[in-house]
Design an enzyme around this catalytic site. Structure first.
Site, PDB file in Angstrom:
ATOM      1  N   LYS A  87     -13.697   5.733   5.880  1.00 21.36           N
ATOM      2  CA  LYS A  87     -13.949   6.779   4.877  1.00 21.36           C
ATOM      3  C   LYS A  87     -15.439   7.001   4.685  1.00 21.36           C
ATOM      4  CE  LYS A  87     -12.886   7.912   0.036  1.00 21.36           C
ATOM      5  NZ  LYS A  87     -13.973   7.477  -0.824  1.00 21.36           N
TER       6      LYS A  87
ATOM      7  N   HIS B  67       0.845  -1.185   0.000  1.00 21.35           N
ATOM      8  CA  HIS B  67       0.000   0.000   0.000  1.00 21.35           C
ATOM      9  C   HIS B  67       0.885   1.241   0.000  1.00 21.35           C
ATOM     10  CE1 HIS B  67      -3.142  -2.776   0.545  1.00 21.35           C
ATOM     11  NE2 HIS B  67      -4.046  -1.905   0.965  1.00 21.35           N
TER      12      HIS B  67
END
Length: 932
Positions: free
Chosen positions: A590, A155
């Site tokens: 999120k 990532h």
């Protein structure tokens, strides 16, 4: 932990001295490279920004007559007047301060670890507590089932180049060596440090090209090499000795800690990860595993000089050597003559030869030759069993428990594959591939027209059938062929490297049980699964990845439906009755905010525990946590200990991402500390948290309060997220559009076909942007509203009780407090006033109001006058960092303003300007020790 205040004071003084020392050396380097003018400019900007912060916070410590507005105006005017090259040097100087101070802090942490008594470590504490509270048998049971798996991912959150990180590590190594001031040793050390700093200054900190997945794999291997050969074997040796004090044994071939990787296996949204890339990375891992094994074998050869002229050896060992020599006629005759009476060296020489042959076989893609190379890790480990038995039978038990056990445990952990590779793909891709296979058969209803329930029924029946959808290799259209090809590649990898190389196939965006069955059917087509033949097998397992709040809430129904299907239940039985489920922290955060995300994940763990028990299986939870609080980050020990009772049964997986890897594993002592923390927490949680720590009444009351907090926090968070002007505000107030130019990782920052807006933006750039502008919204927004709602509902006493009694709640609040302390509304306001259109400023006011409310509610809950009052050393550290971080933020705003002016003019952006802008991004990341 026994740790005196005097020791803490001494260590803090050493840290301050080290930071001053490297700062002074950096200043001298700047003068050597650019003359005194740059150093003078650095100090001028630092003092100005420091004064602006003091004036903004009330002026109590302000040294000048200016208001905050006046000082900010001076800073803006100064920075706007700087030529581009000078601005670049200035921002590099501040960014380098953080690289050096971070190195000093790591050395400080290592010194702290070394001052602890040997019996005062995390593992010693865990072993002692379990043996004392639950008894040796429970401790033995936990050890027998211990399976802790950190999973390295690619990532894109590590903003620093390896070239810079390598030099930082070298600087840390030099700084860690104790020397006295005024001595020749100190002068030589300062010369070494100065040389490294000069090298760093002349090294480009920005990547010129985006790394490939293979580059990312090499980076992970860099860390794994050190962990697997240094930190882990020593830690397991110490664990074995601690257990022995209570009559408990760590089995010689046990691998309580294994590393995994997503690098080369994570296909979700990354078109660069193809079947060919996966194959290349697996071969790269094998080459390194063989190389490390050979190095360890060489160490043993130098140690095990035991001679049959003095002591005997087991006949079984001697017979195996005879067989080896027959199968390996090319061995050096001189070595055989020299070691003729040293059977352990002879055996190890044969093992080394077979390892070399194994590497050559895999590189050349030729067939396994029994007796000449190794097909699997267990075959290799069996050789150590012969060595151990013979040593014990001939008065060398200490050697068996020492040098031999150390090497054996290391190889048991990484085998022939170094790290187990997980494969991940989006659920829709499996349905596309299955649909093409099914529709070729001319079924009554096209696969794509089936409902989820119809698909589940169809796929369950298909999994139960021995008839494949396609009896011969075929080529599918579009991306479906690549999806199908991955399963064939997995089969080949298992044949080449053994059963441990790939164990789990992860289905991202799992919304229903049919999503998992679709992947299982494709695996059946590739020959990875055969449930009903004379030799049934399931060579891989399947893990649904639950990422959104909706999916988390449906988790129990999804897994219950899966395990209720007879064919899938048989598949799980063949995999040892273990069902893995991955929990996604980033997307749920999120979508719903930090408080709701954390609460829903906590509830999901409880539900999955109960569903697994209903079906007689164990659930292995895989926590997809990032480094920042906005992506599930926080102290590993607290996160593990905060899980619900009965969830841990000795098994856990968790991701280690980006900057977290370099922070945790760059130095051997830090690597060991982090591994100890993880093992200790899992051991304690498994043994001592099998039943609830709180009463039924407490859990019910706490849950009710959490629902109040979560609902109010979610509502407030969605008010911000659903605002139609938020995308424009986010892009204007953050440098998120520059992320792609940083060349951090191989994966695109937006999901494919996601269109415009924030919906398709991945969680990493979402957190990245807010962090760079010092707003850090994902780590705290909504929490204040949630706590206020609970307080106004009359739950103040309950909240205080939850802080005292409930590890989960205390951990969440602690992480939020840390994020609030790193948030800076004065600096964020500078971004907004300089870069954001006036009509969007109302969104900043909304963010600032929620920030002030959240700070007030956290302080009310903790009883602190200011954030982090209970952690004065950390608080002071962050305050000092601000003196160097704020100038970078001011420079970032100025450079971002210039970039946007050039964009508006329609001209091409000056490459030097873009470069300077990206260096500020690196600098803020280093200063906050977080990107995304």
């Amino acid at each position: 932990m026994v740790h005196t205040a005097h020791q803490d004071t001494d260590l803090a003084a050493e840290l301050r001295a080290d930071v001053r020392r490297v700062s002074t050396l950096l200043g001298e380097s700047l003068v050597r490279q650019h003359g005194p003018e740059l150093l003078q400019l650095v100090e001028q900007v630092r003092l100005l920004t420091k004064e602006s912060k003091e004036a903004a916070r009330g002026g109590a410590d302000a040294t000048g007559p200016w208001s905050a507005h006046d000082v900010v105006a001076q800073v803006r005017e100064l920075l706007a007047s700087l030529p581009l090259d000078q601005a670049t040097d200035l921002v590099r100087a501040f960014a380098f301060y953080f690289h050096l101070s971070n190195a000093a802090e790591q050395v400080h942490r290592v010194r702290g670890l070394r001052t602890r008594q040997e019996k005062d470590g995390w593992l010693a504490k865990a072993v002692s507590e379990i043996a004392g509270q639950a008894g040796p048998q429970v401790l033995q049971d936990v050890i027998n089932g211990l399976d802790v798996r950190p999973i390295f991912t690619a990532h894109p959150t590590e903003a620093s180049r390896r070239s810079v990180l390598d030099k930082v590590r070298k600087l840390s190594d030099v700084l860690a060596e104790p020397t006295a001031e005024g001595t020749s040793a100190r002068r030589r050390q300062d010369q070494q440090l100065a040389e490294i700093i000069d090298q760093m200054w002349q090294t480009d900190e920005l990547r010129q090209v985006r790394p490939t997945p293979v580059d990312e794999a090499r980076n992970a291997i860099y860390y794994l090499n050190s962990i697997l050969t240094d930190a882990m074997p020593e830690m397991l040796t110490d664990l074995s000795e601690l257990l022995a004090e209570h009559g408990v044994t760590l089995p010689a071939a046990a691998a309580p800690l294994k590393f995994g990787s997503w690098i080369g296996g994570d296909r979700d949204g990354n078109p660069n990860v193809t079947a060919a890339v996966t194959k290349e990375i697996l071969q790269l891992q094998n080459q390194n595993a063989v190389r490390i094994s050979i190095a360890l074998i060489d160490e043993l050869i130098s140690v095990l000089s035991n001679s049959t002229a003095l002591f005997g050896a087991d006949q079984e060992l001697l017979d195996s050597i005879t067989a080896d020599l027959k199968n390996l006629p090319g061995l050096d005759k001189r070595i055989l003559e020299l070691n003729a009476q040293e059977p352990y060296r002879l055996k190890l020489t044969c093992i080394k030869a077979k390892l070399i042959n194994t590497g050559r076989r895999i590189s050349a893609s030729t067939y396994h030759e029994p007796g000449r190379d190794y097909a699997t890790t267990p075959e290799l480990l069996a050789e150590f069993g012969l060595l151990e038995a013979s040593l014990r039978n001939h008065s060398a038990g200490l050697v068996a428990d020492g040098a031999l056990a150390r090497v054996r445990r290391a190889i048991a952990a990484f085998g022939l594959h170094l790290a187990t590779l997980d494969i991940r793909e989006h659920a829709d891709y499996h349905h596309d591939a299955v649909g093409q296979l099914v529709d070729r058969l001319g079924t009554e209803k096209a696969y794509g027209e089936l409902t989820r329930e119809e698909r589940f029924t169809f796929l369950g029946a298909e999994l139960a059938s021995r008839r494949p959808l396609s009896g011969h290799p075929i080529k599918l259209e579009g991306t479906a062929d690549g999806t199908y090809d991955v399963f064939r590649s997995i089969r080949q990898a298992l044949h080449t490297y053994g059963p441990d190389v790939v164990e789990t196939y992860i289905i991202s965006m799992t919304r229903g049980a049919d999503d998992v069955l679709a992947a299982a059917v494709l695996a059946r087509e590739a020959g990875l699964i055969d449930l009903f033949s004379g030799k049934p097998h399931a060579k891989i397992g399947f893990a649904p990845l639950l990422e959104t709040v909706e999916e988390l809430r449906a988790s129990a129904e999804i897994v219950d439906q899966l395990l209720s299907d007879p064919s899938y239940r048989e598949l799980v039985r063949l995999r040892g009755d273990i069902q893995e489920v991955m929990l996604g922290y980033s997307d749920s955060n999120k979508e719903s905010g930090v408080m709701t995300s954390q609460w829903e994940i906590h509830k999901t763990q409880r539900k999955l525990r109960d569903v697994a028990a209903k079906h007689g299986v164990r659930v292995r939870l895989f926590h997809g946590r990032g480094g920042s609080v906005g992506r599930g980050g926080g102290p590993t020990y607290d996160a593990i200990m905060a899980q619900p009772n009965g969830v841990l049964e000795g098994e856990i997986k968790f991701t280690e991402q980006g900057e977290v890897i370099s922070d945790k594993y760059s130095l051997p002592e830090l690597a060991r500390e982090n591994l100890e923390l993880s093992l200790a927490a899992v051991m304690q949680g498994s043994a001592l948290h099998r039943t609830p720590r709180t009463s039924d009444d407490e859990r019910e009351r706490y849950a009710n309060v959490m629902e109040t907090i979560s609902d109010a926090a979610f509502a407030r968070y969605r008010t911000l997220i659903d605002d139609p002007q938020l995308p424009a505000y986010f892009l204007a107030s953050t440098p998120v559009e520059q992320l792609g130019s940083l060349n951090i990782g191989s994966r695109p920052s937006k999901r494919p076909d996601s269109g415009a807006g924030l919906g398709g933006l991945r969680a990493i750039p979402w957190v990245f942007g807010w962090t760079q502008s010092r707003q850090i919204v994902p780590g705290w927004f909504g929490v204040g509203s949630g706590l206020k709602a609970a307080r106004e509902a009359g739950d103040t006493d309950q909240l205080l009780e939850m802080m005292d009694r409930w590890h989960f709640f205390r951990s969440v609040i602690s992480n939020v407090e840390m994020t609030l302390a790193k948030t800076d509304m004065e600096i964020a306001g500078h971004y907004v006033s300089s870069l954001v259109p006036e009509e969007l400023h109302r969104l900043f006011h909304m963010i600032r109001d929620e920030y002030e409310l959240t700070v007030a509610e956290i302080e009310r809950l903790t009883g602190e006058m200011e954030l982090l009052d209970a952690q004065p050393t950390l608080k002071r550290s962050l305050e000092i960092r601000d003196q160097y971080l704020d100038p970078i933020s001011y420079l970032q705003v100025e450079l971002l303003r210039r970039v946007r002016e050039e964009q508006l003019s329609g001209g091409e952006i000056d490459e030097r300007l873009q470069r300077a802008m990206l260096i500020t991004v690196n600098g803020v990341a280093a200063g906050l020790r977080n990107t995304g």
